[in-house]
Enzyme design. Sequence first.
Site, PDB file in Angstrom:
ATOM      1  N   LYS A  58      -0.951   6.585   8.044  1.00 45.76           N
ATOM      2  CA  LYS A  58      -0.259   6.631   6.751  1.00 45.76           C
ATOM      3  C   LYS A  58      -1.253   6.429   5.596  1.00 45.76           C
ATOM      4  O   LYS A  58      -1.234   7.165   4.609  1.00 45.76           O
ATOM      5  CB  LYS A  58       0.802   5.520   6.690  1.00 45.76           C
ATOM      6  CG  LYS A  58       1.592   5.475   5.384  1.00 45.76           C
ATOM      7  CD  LYS A  58       2.153   4.075   5.094  1.00 45.76           C
ATOM      8  CE  LYS A  58       1.043   3.117   4.663  1.00 45.76           C
ATOM      9  NZ  LYS A  58       1.518   1.815   4.150  1.00 45.76           N
ATOM     10  N   THR A  99       0.863  -1.174   0.000  1.00 40.30           N
ATOM     11  CA  THR A  99       0.000   0.000   0.000  1.00 40.30           C
ATOM     12  C   THR A  99       0.902   1.227   0.000  1.00 40.30           C
ATOM     13  O   THR A  99       1.421   1.633   1.029  1.00 40.30           O
ATOM     14  CB  THR A  99      -0.908  -0.004   1.247  1.00 40.30           C
ATOM     15  OG1 THR A  99      -1.655  -1.215   1.239  1.00 40.30           O
ATOM     16  CG2 THR A  99      -1.856   1.183   1.231  1.00 40.30           C
ATOM     17  N   LYS A 146      -6.890   0.777  -3.795  1.00 40.09           N
ATOM     18  CA  LYS A 146      -6.495   0.254  -2.482  1.00 40.09           C
ATOM     19  C   LYS A 146      -6.601   1.325  -1.393  1.00 40.09           C
ATOM     20  O   LYS A 146      -7.202   1.091  -0.340  1.00 40.09           O
ATOM     21  CB  LYS A 146      -5.063  -0.296  -2.554  1.00 40.09           C
ATOM     22  CG  LYS A 146      -4.464  -0.713  -1.231  1.00 40.09           C
ATOM     23  CD  LYS A 146      -5.189  -1.882  -0.568  1.00 40.09           C
ATOM     24  CE  LYS A 146      -4.562  -2.228   0.778  1.00 40.09           C
ATOM     25  NZ  LYS A 146      -5.371  -3.206   1.530  1.00 40.09           N
TER      26      LYS A 146
END
Lengths: 295, 295, 295, 295
Positions: free
Chosen positions: B243, B98, B174
């Site tokens: 994040k 990711t 994603k």
Amino acid sequence: MKVAFIGLGNMGAEMAPHILAAGHELTVYNRTRSATERLQKLGARVADSPADAVQEAEVLLTIVANDTALKDVIFGTTEIPGAIDKLARDAVHVSMSTISLALSQQLEQAHKTAGQAYLAAPVFGRPETARAAKLWVVSAGDSKQIERCRPLFESMGQGVFVVGEQPHLANLVKVTGNFAIASVLETLSEAFVLIQKSGISPRQFLEIINTAVFKSPVYEVLGTMIAEEQYEPAEFKLHLGLKDVRLVLEAAESAAVPLPLASLLRDHFLSGVARGDGDIDWSAVGRVNASNAGL
Amino acid sequence: MKVAFIGLGNMGAEMAPHILAAGHELTVYNRTRSATERLQKLGARVADSPADAVQEAEVLLTIVANDTALKDVIFGTTEIPGAIDKLARDAVHVSMSTISLALSQQLEQAHKTAGQAYLAAPVFGRPETARAAKLWVVSAGDSKQIERCRPLFESMGQGVFVVGEQPHLANLVKVTGNFAIASVLETLSEAFVLIQKSGISPRQFLEIINTAVFKSPVYEVLGTMIAEEQYEPAEFKLHLGLKDVRLVLEAAESAAVPLPLASLLRDHFLSGVARGDGDIDWSAVGRVNASNAGL
Amino acid sequence: MKVAFIGLGNMGAEMAPHILAAGHELTVYNRTRSATERLQKLGARVADSPADAVQEAEVLLTIVANDTALKDVIFGTTEIPGAIDKLARDAVHVSMSTISLALSQQLEQAHKTAGQAYLAAPVFGRPETARAAKLWVVSAGDSKQIERCRPLFESMGQGVFVVGEQPHLANLVKVTGNFAIASVLETLSEAFVLIQKSGISPRQFLEIINTAVFKSPVYEVLGTMIAEEQYEPAEFKLHLGLKDVRLVLEAAESAAVPLPLASLLRDHFLSGVARGDGDIDWSAVGRVNASNAGL
Amino acid sequence: MKVAFIGLGNMGAEMAPHILAAGHELTVYNRTRSATERLQKLGARVADSPADAVQEAEVLLTIVANDTALKDVIFGTTEIPGAIDKLARDAVHVSMSTISLALSQQLEQAHKTAGQAYLAAPVFGRPETARAAKLWVVSAGDSKQIERCRPLFESMGQGVFVVGEQPHLANLVKVTGNFAIASVLETLSEAFVLIQKSGISPRQFLEIINTAVFKSPVYEVLGTMIAEEQYEPAEFKLHLGLKDVRLVLEAAESAAVPLPLASLLRDHFLSGVARGDGDIDWSAVGRVNASNAGL
């Protein structure tokens, strides 16, 4: 049992027939009389007023649009006599509407004073769920009264949850649940705008995340409505969504609980109303996010 | 195929064995070497560096923690030679981490310049999903390369989605999907605080809304973690949640899309980090809402 | 003129003496009688009830804490007779409290029905501004009535603004102005937390931006309170700040105007109340931001 | 002193003449050469590149649009040689731009390595303030260097604040101050929408609250721009406002400080950019609120 049923809107019109089908004696009332015709054909008596409806009732079921409508039904207006004066002592009022906790508490007191019982039993489900008698009933109040009404709940639903002895707790669960559903609208509509501006179809994104992650009918139904911009006919009007968010914010303010996501929802539903979308489906709240992204 | 697999963290350690099981020749590399032992026993060769790992590889699979880790792996550091210089022309790098869209675009260019192919193929699923080879793979890039890698994807997952020819679109799906999941944390933790302060158990509320409304494993799993305040061991650390929210906000800023709900998530994850909860599970973001309600 | 003055709180106690000083005949009423002593010494008559206070009055001035208090004063309670029944026809009620637009509209009607006049004339200023007769009066209503009351306004203030013929517009200006002031609390407390965590003193930062940029007494006063964490004695209690934000949000909801910054303020004031800070100064809302940053 | 001045935009063009007027020897550089003509007439030497500009300089002053522009000036591009290689040992670079704390820290290191000194000294003030030599300078860094440069600061400004020995602290004060100014835009534009929809003129509301409450030139200037929808020519472009909000959010993220109001500002500035308003004045962020209220 002798049952009075007041409120034949999107939901009530689908619920009441199941009461008849379960063999109860039913009297119905609706502000707009035309909505009662179908029930009359099925065997219900049609009353002229809430007061008339409850004359013989052991159980009064109400499911109307908002606090004001329910107060009118129970306490009456200058033109239409309300139910509370004619409801028998020992009868029980089961309030199934999505109303404020404050009104639920007021009704609890008023019925107590009148020697009547009071339950809150709002439901989760859409009109087609109601038609299939697959609603979920969230009930709170005196446990004997809940048992008394359980056959009615089971005629309309596939399950009954009992959340406490104070009726307004069922209303809290309902408005908090609706907040959780409304959050899906915000989540998906923000995501869709980003996805769409980047050149991917919202439908494909929805298929991916609901297959891979959520596996939820709510994401499927609401996501499809937003992705296809299918806002009419409204299944649940945007201004009612605003009302529900207001209800959860009021409940939370009473409990000194900030709900920043509910505040965001309120702002966006309010913007939807300001843009003239109050009477289309609440999934149209996605237009606010689209507009803010220049779409 | 000859496959190099770099990154044996929570996810990678469960994914790599399926590559071996599917009959491919596997070389693994991990910064912390101890994580490679299990794979070695299963028959994988253990490399000393990313550069070493890819010497013979037709396909390089990477799944590491963040942009920095992936840049180190591909471009090398002063101490450890990176993969890109040793990867064969015509080999393909499949990035499953990711990461930011910006890094994905940078990698696309860098591999192109080096005569190599590049795909983005991040996955949805938890470590236990990876163990069961039930991941969902979201891939983007040149369709021939995707077909070339499909057997690998299928060895690790139950389905492959193809979202476009530009690799970074898979990264967008994603991070946007993770945003949607994180939104569930916020929704439920706000709801739970209100429910709990009103005297109902969050577990019961969760049971009601997931039975009656959502019917979703995500609500079940995340909701249970929040309701039981079960934040350790972390399945997904809160600072990684921060994040991911940052990644979706960056992607959205590039596309000029405001995401107010993601902004709210960012503020709450940041508060979680500030309170010292960065290394416990991201569901601990619920503590921010609890604290703000005086709990 | 014969003036009745009801409400001798922080503000009213400083305003009423100026009416006397300007040569008017003054009758005062306050729920807590002790607050009337100073005025009695200055020559005011002390009434036993709102009804008693207005017996001879040409002008009734009210300045109380909130909607409920004002309704009690005007319409009475079971124990205390209200002002409206005894106020002379042709007398004017000047409401100076910070109340809802809805109540202001209700009062306009009620007084009209009773043959009385009604103005809204809330004020901007702190207790020490009131003492110095330097308030700013924002008035709305019938222009002849405003002219009639102007000498009273001028005795207490340094200026009078007239914003329209509908009294509730003055209330709108007041609650919107208070929203703007509350926004300064949020702005400065967010900024201070960042500044402080980075090792600079909030006092120095405040000095810089107020010298170089804002040059505003509001930033000076409120900023100093937050920087010095000087929250007691409360000049304006946090729960009253929450009330005022609620009032502007209600007004905005009626006008279909989302106010996302007011929503943020509401969440933070509510959190302040939840943390037990409702009775200290509203500048303590800064604690919410400090806590969210781990301070 | 021998001074190099790089960056003759809105601000720099008004600042540089004061350096000349104070009797210093000035060399200027600007990417677009036409902007140097006026300075040349006033007696400045015009350089061909940043490297050329600093050949003889004791002090290099830079004031450019953003991080990228400053990196280009200092480190050079493939086409234009940067300043750092030609700047004398013991010379000092005074960075007056609004840049990220991260770049300020990077410059501190780079100049240290090159044996040069580095100060951050951003300014508060508008172009017309610069023309009048009335800026406020916020400086940080080695105190001897600050004293060395003080005559230059005083030639351009009416005051110098020293906030610490680490240069980036001055950048923090600047971006946090700009956040506070941007908050005024949000506050006033929300208030104005409500006021306007209720039939009162935003100009009158502004006059009332700035006379009675704020007494601030910032409210006067920004409020007038929003009230009059006077967005062109831009004094400060909206996309630069977005940049500044991003800078404060980055600084706050590094310090683990949530800034929910800055998050709201970011969303609204981003929406302004999405709507095509990036190149008009940042006060046009008010259009986002107007649109959300259906105006």
